[in-house]
Every structure is written in structure tokens, then in C-alpha cells.
Design a protein around this motif. Structure first.
Motif, PDB file in Angstrom:
ATOM      1  N   ASP A  30       0.708  -1.079   0.137  1.00  0.00           N
ATOM      2  CA  ASP A  30       0.067   0.045  -0.092  1.00  0.00           C
ATOM      3  C   ASP A  30       0.917   1.296  -0.043  1.00  0.00           C
ATOM      4  OD1 ASP A  30      -3.044  -0.977   0.285  1.00  0.00           O
ATOM      5  OD2 ASP A  30      -2.062  -2.070   1.758  1.00  0.00           O
ATOM      6  N   SER A  31       1.961   1.099   0.820  1.00  0.00           N
ATOM      7  CA  SER A  31       2.909   2.246   0.809  1.00  0.00           C
ATOM      8  C   SER A  31       3.517   2.382  -0.493  1.00  0.00           C
ATOM      9  CB  SER A  31       3.926   2.224   1.926  1.00  0.00           C
ATOM     10  OG  SER A  31       3.210   2.184   3.181  1.00  0.00           O
ATOM     11  N   LEU A  32       3.708   1.409  -1.056  1.00  0.00           N
ATOM     12  CA  LEU A  32       4.427   1.414  -2.564  1.00  0.00           C
ATOM     13  C   LEU A  32       3.494   2.072  -3.671  1.00  0.00           C
ATOM     14  CD1 LEU A  32       6.654   0.715  -4.293  1.00  0.00           C
ATOM     15  CD2 LEU A  32       5.682  -1.431  -4.860  1.00  0.00           C
ATOM     16  N   ALA A  33       2.388   1.644  -3.532  1.00  0.00           N
ATOM     17  CA  ALA A  33       1.442   2.322  -4.323  1.00  0.00           C
ATOM     18  C   ALA A  33       1.180   3.985  -4.091  1.00  0.00           C
ATOM     19  CB  ALA A  33      -0.041   1.903  -4.152  1.00  0.00           C
ATOM     20  N   ASP A  34       1.217   4.357  -2.745  1.00  0.00           N
ATOM     21  CA  ASP A  34       1.203   5.708  -2.355  1.00  0.00           C
ATOM     22  C   ASP A  34       2.425   6.317  -3.084  1.00  0.00           C
ATOM     23  OD1 ASP A  34      -1.143   5.454  -1.034  1.00  0.00           O
ATOM     24  OD2 ASP A  34      -0.326   5.234   0.879  1.00  0.00           O
ATOM     25  N   THR A  35       3.698   5.808  -2.749  1.00  0.00           N
ATOM     26  CA  THR A  35       4.961   5.998  -3.498  1.00  0.00           C
ATOM     27  C   THR A  35       4.898   6.399  -4.854  1.00  0.00           C
ATOM     28  OG1 THR A  35       6.315   4.993  -1.704  1.00  0.00           O
ATOM     29  CG2 THR A  35       7.507   5.792  -3.769  1.00  0.00           C
ATOM     30  N   MET A  36       4.326   5.561  -5.571  1.00  0.00           N
ATOM     31  CA  MET A  36       4.295   5.508  -7.083  1.00  0.00           C
ATOM     32  C   MET A  36       3.288   6.730  -7.445  1.00  0.00           C
ATOM     33  SD  MET A  36       4.048   1.459  -7.666  1.00  0.00           S
ATOM     34  CE  MET A  36       3.460   1.374  -9.491  1.00  0.00           C
ATOM     35  N   HIS A 155      -4.741  -0.454  -7.112  1.00  0.00           N
ATOM     36  CA  HIS A 155      -3.938   0.715  -6.874  1.00  0.00           C
ATOM     37  C   HIS A 155      -2.667   0.721  -7.361  1.00  0.00           C
ATOM     38  CE1 HIS A 155      -2.626   3.665  -3.667  1.00  0.00           C
ATOM     39  NE2 HIS A 155      -2.583   4.414  -4.843  1.00  0.00           N
ATOM     40  N   LEU A 156      -1.906  -0.482  -7.643  1.00  0.00           N
ATOM     41  CA  LEU A 156      -0.655  -0.617  -7.867  1.00  0.00           C
ATOM     42  C   LEU A 156      -0.596  -0.550  -9.229  1.00  0.00           C
ATOM     43  CD1 LEU A 156       0.542  -3.359  -5.419  1.00  0.00           C
ATOM     44  CD2 LEU A 156       1.717  -1.223  -5.849  1.00  0.00           C
ATOM     45  N   ASN A 162       0.294   4.769 -15.009  1.00  0.00           N
ATOM     46  CA  ASN A 162       0.469   6.107 -15.004  1.00  0.00           C
ATOM     47  C   ASN A 162       1.890   6.425 -15.297  1.00  0.00           C
ATOM     48  OD1 ASN A 162      -2.249   6.728 -14.811  1.00  0.00           O
ATOM     49  ND2 ASN A 162      -2.079   7.070 -12.507  1.00  0.00           N
ATOM     50  N   LEU A 163       2.816   5.730 -14.339  1.00  0.00           N
ATOM     51  CA  LEU A 163       4.270   6.077 -14.621  1.00  0.00           C
ATOM     52  C   LEU A 163       4.691   5.452 -15.904  1.00  0.00           C
ATOM     53  CD1 LEU A 163       5.444   4.725 -10.820  1.00  0.00           C
ATOM     54  CD2 LEU A 163       5.387   7.126 -11.957  1.00  0.00           C
ATOM     55  N   LYS A 166       1.020   4.442 -19.931  1.00  0.00           N
ATOM     56  CA  LYS A 166       0.109   3.472 -20.495  1.00  0.00           C
ATOM     57  C   LYS A 166      -1.309   3.691 -20.316  1.00  0.00           C
ATOM     58  CE  LYS A 166       3.168   0.689 -22.579  1.00  0.00           C
ATOM     59  NZ  LYS A 166       4.417   1.832 -22.647  1.00  0.00           N
ATOM     60  N   GLN A 167      -2.197   3.999 -21.251  1.00  0.00           N
ATOM     61  CA  GLN A 167      -3.620   4.204 -21.006  1.00  0.00           C
ATOM     62  C   GLN A 167      -4.382   2.828 -20.946  1.00  0.00           C
ATOM     63  OE1 GLN A 167      -4.994   7.454 -23.575  1.00  0.00           O
ATOM     64  NE2 GLN A 167      -7.284   7.247 -22.748  1.00  0.00           N
ATOM     65  N   ILE A 168      -5.023   2.534 -19.689  1.00  0.00           N
ATOM     66  CA  ILE A 168      -5.593   1.319 -19.557  1.00  0.00           C
ATOM     67  C   ILE A 168      -6.728   1.801 -18.674  1.00  0.00           C
ATOM     68  CG2 ILE A 168      -5.549  -0.820 -18.582  1.00  0.00           C
ATOM     69  CD1 ILE A 168      -2.651  -0.757 -18.460  1.00  0.00           C
ATOM     70  N   GLU A 169      -8.014   1.047 -19.147  1.00  0.00           N
ATOM     71  CA  GLU A 169      -9.229   1.542 -18.185  1.00  0.00           C
ATOM     72  C   GLU A 169      -9.493   0.313 -17.425  1.00  0.00           C
ATOM     73  OE1 GLU A 169     -14.154   1.481 -19.198  1.00  0.00           O
ATOM     74  OE2 GLU A 169     -12.631   2.581 -20.752  1.00  0.00           O
ATOM     75  N   PHE A 170      -9.680   0.664 -16.111  1.00  0.00           N
ATOM     76  CA  PHE A 170      -9.826  -0.578 -14.994  1.00  0.00           C
ATOM     77  C   PHE A 170     -10.898  -0.839 -14.525  1.00  0.00           C
ATOM     78  CE2 PHE A 170      -5.264   0.601 -15.029  1.00  0.00           C
ATOM     79  CZ  PHE A 170      -4.601  -0.476 -14.848  1.00  0.00           C
TER      80      PHE A 170
END
Length: 328
Positions: A30-36, A155-156, A162-163, A166-170
Motif C-alpha cells: 500500500d505504501s509502495l502504491a502511495d509512493t508511485m 491501486h498498484l 500511469n508511470l 500506458k492508457q488502460i481502463e480498469f
């Protein structure tokens, strides 16, 4: 240079995630997703106190995302996710190995090379490592979609896409429930293996188990075929035992009714932690009014990915097969 950059970005992601983890007292992933998100949006969340805000702002000042290639970003993120998954107790927190994803990307490119516009779907999106790798191989305009039920993984996945720009609809939902999605040209998926607990939903599938819980991996195959266009393709990363299980006869009948088996690629045991975890790649085409059986399916045993000469030889043979048998 790539290795140096990957290590540099991984170290930054890891250290920043540990800083956020300590502050928020949440799981590493979760913290990694926040970092990204921090790296992508280039701003610290306004709810954080002054001390952590300053620390994170200093971290942002130490990194320039524009100096990294898409591949370097994907590999660094993958390393950080792998670190987090080692500490995770949740079985679904797994990631498709980079080399396996690249083989799927190669196959996707070969199958789609004559299409100008592609609709692509991964019903078990996970952290989007497989999907973003496949997108890297496709040169056409692609509308990409992915589904994932796990909130941490999605979230990841969104942050990862995003990074990499790449445009992806989730879709955040149970992938075995209906989608608001038009049929696609290509499905790629690293099939989740196990039992599906919702027997009521499973009863809507042809591949429902006769007794007890149904296999999730069987239902994912049926769901994927349902959302594939006629003559569209599906590339699945499958467990070795897929066609040897107690429900495999039913699966075989279903596949022969609805698809053509284009090929099976057995992945090297060395790519996985143990022989029991070995997987293969199954390539299918959904039947349509103008489709027909392949005269000679693509049957391949891949050598160790570390054996560059043997891999080059096998890829050469696969290229010959595609020129000879794949005319669509």
C-alpha cells in the motif's frame, strides 16, 4: 546503463515506500502504491504533517522521472512489488515474471500484426505487469482494459500504468461477474488458480463444477471467451495440471466447442520457484464463421531463459511457424 537506472529507481521507490509505511503504519505494498502516486503527481498528499511532507518533498527533489525509460520504470516497479509480495501472506499477491510476460508480448504481436486497431483485455489484471509488457510489444492503436478485485493490486496497477504512460481502463470488480465491456480482439491473462467461492455466480457458467466449488481458472477461461470477438485470440498462462485435473474433461469439451487450439508453449521449470509451480502458455482462437482448425498447432518446449543461443533458435522456429501457418 539500464541496470544502473533500474537499481537507482528501485532504491528510491523502496526507501520512500518504507518512509511512508513507517508514517502510516500500513502494509508495504500500500505504501509502495502511495509512493508511485507521489512520483507520478509530483506532490505530497496534503493530509500529511509538516515533517513527513518535508521528507517526501526532499525525496522528490532527488529523482527525475523523465530520465528513465518505460522499460526501466517497469522493471524497477516490478522489483519493488516483488519485494512487497515476499512479505505478503495473501495468495493472490503474485506477479507474472518479466521473461514470461515478454513471451506473451511476442505472441500478441504475432497474432495481431495485421490489425490496425486492437481491443485488449486482461480479466485478472493484478499489478498490470503482464498487460503493460504486452502493450510495449504492440505497435498499433490499442484500447486496453483490465479487471482486478483486490484494492491493493488495482491501486498498484493504476499507478504502474500511469508511470509507464500506458492508457488502460480498469474495472475494480469480481472478474467472474458481468462487465460493461464490448468484445475484444485479444485477451491475455495469467490465470488465477484455485476454487471460486460464489457457487450461485458459478452456476451461470457451462464450466460450473458438477459437485462442490468450481475452479476459478476454468471460469476465467469461459468468461474470457465470452468477451472475445469471433475469430479473436486468447493467450493464457496456465498451470501445468490444467488438462489433468478432475474437471479437465469438461474443460476440453468446452474448448473444442468454442475455440481452435493454436498452440501450447511449455515454459522452462527454471523460470519458477519449483517444478510444481511450472506453467505453460495456451493460445486459443475463438471460433467464427470463417475460422478453421490449425493444421499444425504451435507446440514448443522453451529452454532456460538464460540460454540465449537456444532461445534465439526456438524464436526463429516460432517465426517460421507463424509465417507458414498463421495467415489471419
Amino acid at each position: 546503463m539500464e541496470k544502473v537506472n533500474v537499481e537507482k529507481l528501485f532504491s528510491w521507490l523502496d526507501q520512500t515506500a518504507l518512509t511512508i509505511q513507517q508514517y502510516l503504519n500500513e502494509p508495504y505494498l500500500d505504501s509502495l502504491a502511495d509512493t508511485m502516486d507521489l512520483l507520478f503527481y509530483q506532490e505530497v498528499h496534503e493530509d500529511m504533517d509538516q515533517h513527513i511532507t518535508k521528507t517526501l518533498q526532499n525525496a522528490l527533489n532527488d529523482i527525475d522521472l523523465s530520465t528513465f525509460s518505460t522499460i526501466e520504470i517497469r522493471k524497477a516497479v516490478q522489483l519493488a512489488i516483488l519485494k512487497g509480495m515476499k512479505d505478503s501472506t495473501q495468495q493472490q499477491h503474485l506477479i507474472t515474471p518479466e521473461t514470461v510476460s515478454m513471451i506473451v508480448g511476442y505472441l500478441a504481436d504475432k497474432l495481431m500484426e495485421k490489425k490496425e486497431h486492437i481491443r485488449l483485455f486482461d480479466p485478472a489484471g493484478g499489478t498490470a505487469n503482464l498487460l503493460t509488457t504486452v502493450l510495449e510489444h504492440l505497435k498499433q492503436q490499442v484500447d486496453a482494459y483490465a479487471s482486478e478485485v483486490d484494492p491493493t493490486l488495482i491501486h498498484l496497477a493504476v499507478s504502474n500504468a500511469n508511470l509507464q504512460k500506458k492508457q488502460i481502463e480498469f474495472f475494480q470488480q469480481d472478474s467472474l461477474r458481468p462487465f460493461l465491456l464490448d468484445p475484444v480482439d485479444l485477451v491475455v491473462s495469467d490465470l488465477p488458480v484455485g476454487y471460486y467461492p460464489d457457487d450461485i455466480q458459478a452456476s451461470k457458467y457451462e464450466l460450473e463444477a458438477d459437485n462442490g466449488h468450481s475452479y476459478a481458472h476454468h471460469l476465467f477461461i469461459e468468461q474470457s471467451i465470452m468477451y472475445t470477438k469471433e475469430a479473436g485470440y486468447l493467450i493464457f498462462i496456465i498451470p501445468e495440471f490444467l488438462f489433468d485435473s478432475d474437471q479437465s474433461d469438461k474443460l476440453n469439451q468446452y474448448l473444442h466447442k468454442h475455440t481452435h487450439i493454436i498452440g501450447v508453449i511449455r515454459l522452462p521449470e527454471t523460470a519458477f520457484k519449483s517444478k510444481n509451480n511450472t506453467k505453460s502458455i495456451l493460445i486459443l482462437q475463438k471460433k467464427g464463421s470463417h475460422t478453421k482448425e490449425v493444421k499444425q498447432p504451435l507446440l514448443v518446449q522453451l529452454p532456460s531463459f538464460k540460454n540465449a543461443n537456444a532461445m534465439a533458435d526456438i524464436l526463429g522456429q516460432m517465426n517460421v511457424w507463424f509465417k507458414k501457418y498463421h495467415t489471419k
